[in-house]
Design a protein around this motif. Sequence first.
Motif, PDB file in Angstrom:
ATOM      1  N   ASP A 116      21.243  -5.867 -22.892  1.00 51.69           N
ATOM      2  CA  ASP A 116      22.204  -5.042 -22.158  1.00 51.69           C
ATOM      3  C   ASP A 116      23.092  -4.231 -23.091  1.00 51.69           C
ATOM      4  O   ASP A 116      23.450  -3.098 -22.781  1.00 51.69           O
ATOM      5  CB  ASP A 116      23.062  -5.905 -21.230  1.00 51.69           C
ATOM      6  CG  ASP A 116      22.282  -6.355 -20.006  1.00 51.69           C
ATOM      7  OD1 ASP A 116      21.298  -5.674 -19.637  1.00 51.69           O
ATOM      8  OD2 ASP A 116      22.660  -7.386 -19.414  1.00 51.69           O
ATOM      9  N   ASP A 117      23.436  -4.777 -24.259  1.00 50.87           N
ATOM     10  CA  ASP A 117      24.293  -4.028 -25.180  1.00 50.87           C
ATOM     11  C   ASP A 117      23.571  -2.827 -25.799  1.00 50.87           C
ATOM     12  O   ASP A 117      24.192  -1.955 -26.393  1.00 50.87           O
ATOM     13  CB  ASP A 117      24.893  -4.921 -26.262  1.00 50.87           C
ATOM     14  CG  ASP A 117      23.859  -5.567 -27.172  1.00 50.87           C
ATOM     15  OD1 ASP A 117      22.651  -5.478 -26.876  1.00 50.87           O
ATOM     16  OD2 ASP A 117      24.266  -6.163 -28.177  1.00 50.87           O
ATOM     17  N   ALA A 118      22.255  -2.772 -25.637  1.00 50.55           N
ATOM     18  CA  ALA A 118      21.477  -1.618 -26.083  1.00 50.55           C
ATOM     19  C   ALA A 118      21.102  -0.732 -24.899  1.00 50.55           C
ATOM     20  O   ALA A 118      20.226   0.114 -24.998  1.00 50.55           O
ATOM     21  CB  ALA A 118      20.232  -2.078 -26.815  1.00 50.55           C
ATOM     22  N   GLY A 119      21.736  -0.956 -23.754  1.00 54.04           N
ATOM     23  CA  GLY A 119      21.468  -0.147 -22.567  1.00 54.04           C
ATOM     24  C   GLY A 119      20.518  -0.795 -21.581  1.00 54.04           C
ATOM     25  O   GLY A 119      20.304  -0.289 -20.493  1.00 54.04           O
ATOM     26  N   GLY A 120      19.908  -1.911 -21.969  1.00 54.40           N
ATOM     27  CA  GLY A 120      18.982  -2.603 -21.073  1.00 54.40           C
ATOM     28  C   GLY A 120      17.692  -1.824 -20.895  1.00 54.40           C
ATOM     29  O   GLY A 120      17.401  -0.881 -21.614  1.00 54.40           O
TER      30      GLY A 120
END
Length: 166
Positions: A116-120
């Motif tokens: 999620d911290d990479a946009g998922g």
Amino acid sequence: MSLHRRPVRVPALTALAAVLALAGCTPGGAQARVDPPPAPPADVAGFCAALHGRLPEKVAGLARTPTDPESDLTAAWGGSAIVLRCGIPKPAEMADPKQEGVHVNGVAWLLEELPDDAGGGFRFTTGMRLAYTQVRVDKEHATDAGMLVGLSTAVAETVPEGISSY
């Protein structure tokens, strides 16, 4: 008197903002910022150029979007909802025997769920082809691998099977 005008102005401004926002999303008006991979060897770049010319106009119901900068190594659909990069160096994840994969229309894809911290969403990378092609799909459109059908057909027609040394 201003109480009567505010309700009229706020909806008018909201409507204007919505129209301006939609104008930026119209087909042909939007661009996706996609950094091309480092310059691949000439043969790999040739496969990518051929692939670029065969890519579908729609993927997962999303229209193709121009990329910035324009390159035969990149493509996008639905803004940056689905982004393709061809001619990437071999990903380190290819060496991990625990990685999952899918086969679609004769093309093997390495499957990676993005945090999620990479946009998922998901990242799919072709394997067993002479040029590595990577497709990143945002969370909203990563519901199934069915969106790979048209992309796999284009890859199968333009990028020969084999193991890339790049």
